[in-house]
Design a protein around this motif. Structure first.
Motif, PDB file in Angstrom:
ATOM      1  N   ARG A 119       0.837  -1.194   0.000  1.00  0.00           N
ATOM      2  CA  ARG A 119       0.000   0.000   0.000  1.00  0.00           C
ATOM      3  C   ARG A 119       0.869   1.241   0.000  1.00  0.00           C
ATOM      4  NH1 ARG A 119      -2.624  -0.333   6.138  1.00  0.00           N
ATOM      5  NH2 ARG A 119      -0.717   0.198   7.290  1.00  0.00           N
ATOM      6  N   GLN A 120       0.274   2.334  -0.469  1.00  0.00           N
ATOM      7  CA  GLN A 120       0.970   3.614  -0.484  1.00  0.00           C
ATOM      8  C   GLN A 120       0.003   4.714  -0.095  1.00  0.00           C
ATOM      9  OE1 GLN A 120       2.999   4.640  -4.155  1.00  0.00           O
ATOM     10  NE2 GLN A 120       4.409   5.950  -3.032  1.00  0.00           N
ATOM     11  N   ALA A 121       0.329   5.375   0.997  1.00  0.00           N
ATOM     12  CA  ALA A 121      -0.459   6.514   1.454  1.00  0.00           C
ATOM     13  C   ALA A 121       0.119   7.793   0.850  1.00  0.00           C
ATOM     14  CB  ALA A 121      -0.429   6.578   2.974  1.00  0.00           C
ATOM     15  N   PRO A 122      -0.668   8.855   0.773  1.00  0.00           N
ATOM     16  CA  PRO A 122      -0.180  10.108   0.200  1.00  0.00           C
ATOM     17  C   PRO A 122       1.075  10.606   0.904  1.00  0.00           C
ATOM     18  CG  PRO A 122      -2.554  10.195   0.488  1.00  0.00           C
ATOM     19  CD  PRO A 122      -2.097   8.933   1.150  1.00  0.00           C
ATOM     20  N   GLY A 123       2.097  10.906   0.131  1.00  0.00           N
ATOM     21  CA  GLY A 123       3.326  11.432   0.687  1.00  0.00           C
ATOM     22  C   GLY A 123       4.225  10.413   1.351  1.00  0.00           C
ATOM     23  N   LYS A 124       3.874   9.127   1.253  1.00  0.00           N
ATOM     24  CA  LYS A 124       4.682   8.082   1.891  1.00  0.00           C
ATOM     25  C   LYS A 124       5.163   7.070   0.865  1.00  0.00           C
ATOM     26  CE  LYS A 124       2.476   8.343   6.443  1.00  0.00           C
ATOM     27  NZ  LYS A 124       1.823   7.573   7.532  1.00  0.00           N
ATOM     28  N   GLU A 125       6.153   6.296   1.238  1.00  0.00           N
ATOM     29  CA  GLU A 125       6.658   5.251   0.360  1.00  0.00           C
ATOM     30  C   GLU A 125       5.736   4.034   0.392  1.00  0.00           C
ATOM     31  OE1 GLU A 125      11.436   6.253   0.755  1.00  0.00           O
ATOM     32  OE2 GLU A 125      10.650   4.327   1.419  1.00  0.00           O
ATOM     33  N   ARG A 126       5.897   3.211  -0.630  1.00  0.00           N
ATOM     34  CA  ARG A 126       5.131   1.968  -0.658  1.00  0.00           C
ATOM     35  C   ARG A 126       5.521   1.101   0.527  1.00  0.00           C
ATOM     36  NH1 ARG A 126       4.309   0.168  -7.011  1.00  0.00           N
ATOM     37  NH2 ARG A 126       3.255   2.100  -7.614  1.00  0.00           N
ATOM     38  N   GLU A 127       4.517   0.477   1.118  1.00  0.00           N
ATOM     39  CA  GLU A 127       4.697  -0.274   2.355  1.00  0.00           C
ATOM     40  C   GLU A 127       4.162  -1.685   2.164  1.00  0.00           C
ATOM     41  OE1 GLU A 127       3.105   0.118   6.995  1.00  0.00           O
ATOM     42  OE2 GLU A 127       1.976   1.019   5.361  1.00  0.00           O
ATOM     43  N   PHE A 128       4.943  -2.660   2.584  1.00  0.00           N
ATOM     44  CA  PHE A 128       4.494  -4.045   2.554  1.00  0.00           C
ATOM     45  C   PHE A 128       3.327  -4.228   3.515  1.00  0.00           C
ATOM     46  CE2 PHE A 128       4.689  -8.547   2.229  1.00  0.00           C
ATOM     47  CZ  PHE A 128       4.555  -9.053   3.511  1.00  0.00           C
ATOM     48  N   VAL A 129       2.303  -4.956   3.055  1.00  0.00           N
ATOM     49  CA  VAL A 129       1.149  -5.240   3.901  1.00  0.00           C
ATOM     50  C   VAL A 129       1.126  -6.716   4.294  1.00  0.00           C
ATOM     51  CG1 VAL A 129      -1.371  -5.261   4.024  1.00  0.00           C
ATOM     52  CG2 VAL A 129      -0.186  -3.366   2.873  1.00  0.00           C
ATOM     53  N   ALA A 130       1.100  -7.587   3.291  1.00  0.00           N
ATOM     54  CA  ALA A 130       1.007  -9.021   3.563  1.00  0.00           C
ATOM     55  C   ALA A 130       1.296  -9.782   2.284  1.00  0.00           C
ATOM     56  CB  ALA A 130      -0.389  -9.392   4.072  1.00  0.00           C
ATOM     57  N   ASP A 131       1.758 -11.032   2.432  1.00  0.00           N
ATOM     58  CA  ASP A 131       1.822 -11.900   1.270  1.00  0.00           C
ATOM     59  C   ASP A 131       1.637 -13.349   1.681  1.00  0.00           C
ATOM     60  OD1 ASP A 131       5.444 -11.772   0.583  1.00  0.00           O
ATOM     61  OD2 ASP A 131       4.316 -12.836   2.115  1.00  0.00           O
ATOM     62  N   VAL A 181      -0.598  -4.361  10.606  1.00  0.00           N
ATOM     63  CA  VAL A 181      -1.888  -4.946  10.206  1.00  0.00           C
ATOM     64  C   VAL A 181      -2.115  -6.319  10.819  1.00  0.00           C
ATOM     65  CG1 VAL A 181      -1.734  -3.692   8.018  1.00  0.00           C
ATOM     66  CG2 VAL A 181      -1.089  -6.110   8.099  1.00  0.00           C
ATOM     67  N   LYS A 182      -1.112  -6.875  11.453  1.00  0.00           N
ATOM     68  CA  LYS A 182      -1.248  -8.219  12.024  1.00  0.00           C
ATOM     69  C   LYS A 182      -2.376  -8.247  13.035  1.00  0.00           C
ATOM     70  CE  LYS A 182       2.583 -10.334  12.346  1.00  0.00           C
ATOM     71  NZ  LYS A 182       3.940 -10.781  12.751  1.00  0.00           N
ATOM     72  N   GLY A 183      -3.232  -9.250  12.909  1.00  0.00           N
ATOM     73  CA  GLY A 183      -4.377  -9.362  13.799  1.00  0.00           C
ATOM     74  C   GLY A 183      -5.618  -8.681  13.275  1.00  0.00           C
ATOM     75  N   ARG A 184      -5.468  -7.823  12.264  1.00  0.00           N
ATOM     76  CA  ARG A 184      -6.626  -7.140  11.680  1.00  0.00           C
ATOM     77  C   ARG A 184      -6.855  -7.534  10.219  1.00  0.00           C
ATOM     78  NH1 ARG A 184      -6.510  -1.804  10.948  1.00  0.00           N
ATOM     79  NH2 ARG A 184      -4.241  -1.695  10.715  1.00  0.00           N
ATOM     80  N   PHE A 185      -5.803  -7.823   9.509  1.00  0.00           N
ATOM     81  CA  PHE A 185      -5.890  -8.178   8.093  1.00  0.00           C
ATOM     82  C   PHE A 185      -5.589  -9.667   7.919  1.00  0.00           C
ATOM     83  CE2 PHE A 185      -4.703  -3.804   6.045  1.00  0.00           C
ATOM     84  CZ  PHE A 185      -5.661  -3.184   6.836  1.00  0.00           C
ATOM     85  N   THR A 186      -6.247 -10.265   6.937  1.00  0.00           N
ATOM     86  CA  THR A 186      -6.013 -11.667   6.617  1.00  0.00           C
ATOM     87  C   THR A 186      -5.840 -11.819   5.116  1.00  0.00           C
ATOM     88  OG1 THR A 186      -7.368 -12.374   8.498  1.00  0.00           O
ATOM     89  CG2 THR A 186      -6.869 -14.017   6.807  1.00  0.00           C
ATOM     90  N   VAL A 187      -4.710 -12.370   4.703  1.00  0.00           N
ATOM     91  CA  VAL A 187      -4.469 -12.641   3.287  1.00  0.00           C
ATOM     92  C   VAL A 187      -4.771 -14.104   3.026  1.00  0.00           C
ATOM     93  CG1 VAL A 187      -1.987 -13.102   3.630  1.00  0.00           C
ATOM     94  CG2 VAL A 187      -2.843 -12.389   1.387  1.00  0.00           C
ATOM     95  N   SER A 188      -5.415 -14.368   1.895  1.00  0.00           N
ATOM     96  CA  SER A 188      -5.759 -15.746   1.547  1.00  0.00           C
ATOM     97  C   SER A 188      -5.827 -15.885   0.042  1.00  0.00           C
ATOM     98  CB  SER A 188      -7.098 -16.141   2.180  1.00  0.00           C
ATOM     99  OG  SER A 188      -8.153 -15.335   1.686  1.00  0.00           O
TER     100      SER A 188
END
Length: 123
Positions: free
Chosen positions: A37-49, A63-70
């Protein structure tokens, strides 16, 4: 070149949920699929894989505990279930994929990128 097509972004309130989906436009041999993900004015950030074959997952601490990748093999689709969304989660979310296992979490090591889908969390 295979395209990754994201869907599911939108505008939600704090604490609500969204599910992002990602589908490739054609066949390709990626072994790791994920999200940045990339927020305005910030660098791209790893979320999950996730590893497509074995299912091993990795998450950013934020995001751990809130996001689930599947992934769904039958539908050839990657998902990101996002719960308890917060304003800091506001960003463009990109579906990514890579052809080798090493280098997970580093954006330059992912060969395939989607166009991105906007997620906005309003307080």
């Amino acid at each position: 070149q295979v395209q990754l097509i994201e869907s599911g972004g939108g505008l939600v309130q704090v604490g609500e949920s969204l599910r992002l989906s990602c589908v490739p436009s054609g066949a390709f041999s990626a072994v790791i699929w994920g999200w940045f993900r990339q927020a305005p004015g910030k660098e791209r950030e790893f979320v999950a894989d996730i590893s497509w074959g074995g299912g091993s997952v990795d998450y950013a601490g934020s995001v751990k505990g809130r996001f689930t990748v599947s992934r769904d093999h039958a539908k050839n689709t990657l998902y990101l279930q996002m719960d308890n969304l917060q304003p800091d989660d506001t960003a463009i979310y990109y579906c990514v994929a890579k052809e080798v296992i090493v280098g997970r979490g580093y954006p330059e090591r992912y060969q395939y990128w989607g166009q991105g889908t906007q997620v906005t969390v309003s307080s």
